[in-house]
Design a protein around this motif. Sequence first.
Motif: not given
Length: 348
Positions: A110-120
């Motif tokens: 749904e509408p909103g902000t979804y934080p994305v974390v990309v592992g090193d």
Amino acid sequence: MAPIKSSLAKSAKQLLGFFNTADLGLRGATQITRHVVPPFEASGGNLANGLEPGNGYKYHTFGTNGDFTVSSGSNTVDILIVAGGGAGGNNRGGGGGAGGIVHHSQLSLEPGTYPVVVGDGAAQPGTGSARGADGTDSSFASSPSPVYLLAKGGGGGGCNSAPFEPGNPGGSGGGANYNGNPGPASQGSQNSPYSGATGFNQYGNNGGDGSGGAKYNSGGGGGAGGVGGDGTQPSSGSGVGGDGQPFPGFTGPLIGVPALNPLSGLYGGGGGASAGSENGYNPPYSPPGAGGPGGGGNGSAAPAGSKGSPGVQYSGGGGGGGHQPGGTPGTIGGAGGDGIVIIRYQPS
């Protein structure tokens, strides 16, 4: 009788006209109050932001941390989350385990902000006796959090010098030193609210075992699609990296990352173990283990002069084990490959 028939016909015509007028009026009212569904609009991704490669999907590809923002509408997305790979170990080291992988093909947003974390991917270990470091986790979340998906970083490969550290646990486990104790996979115990959900799967496997005995043949790192290979005794070779997992809808050309084109949609190959030897550090040397298809790094060969190969960037592949003959400072394990997060959907 003619006047009566004419009168009845006229009345029926008027009555039908009334119903026609009412029906039109009702249709008009329905059209005025009809709910219009807003289109699904989203943004985010440093490698691709709304890329449309012509296969009916839009792609948002993250190689670094960021936000996936849904500004309007709702939709079902197909998301691939790959954690960073583990590094190979030193001193006839085991291969690094691949980053764990989460794939949800029917995630409703749904509408909103979804934080994305990309592992090193894990960095190369230093010289001397060192087990490979672990890769870091990748995740996709919302706040508040009805949605949270976690991929675990790959485990580091074991080391064959005191204190003879085993392979580390991880999304896929690191390969064992020659004495055994491969790293177990931890990805399968993650994301319990989604277990059994339609379209949800996650991938990770154990590292390979060591040969035991005089040979210093360590195990390959676990891959997203298969366990790491065991070191063999006698000298037929060190453990190969476990296979990666195929995702044909997320190939390099589709997601906007040309560097991944050679992998053909495979992610999460385990790192191969370094070459072993006949007795301690003495020749003859056995072949090193190859990295698993899907970005795993090859183990280093003997004698000294080649480092363990790194896992491929954005593949989550494990690094190859490092070799150190004669007790002198030698080559070291390869770094793990960075992870990636990819979101695709059919435009509304």
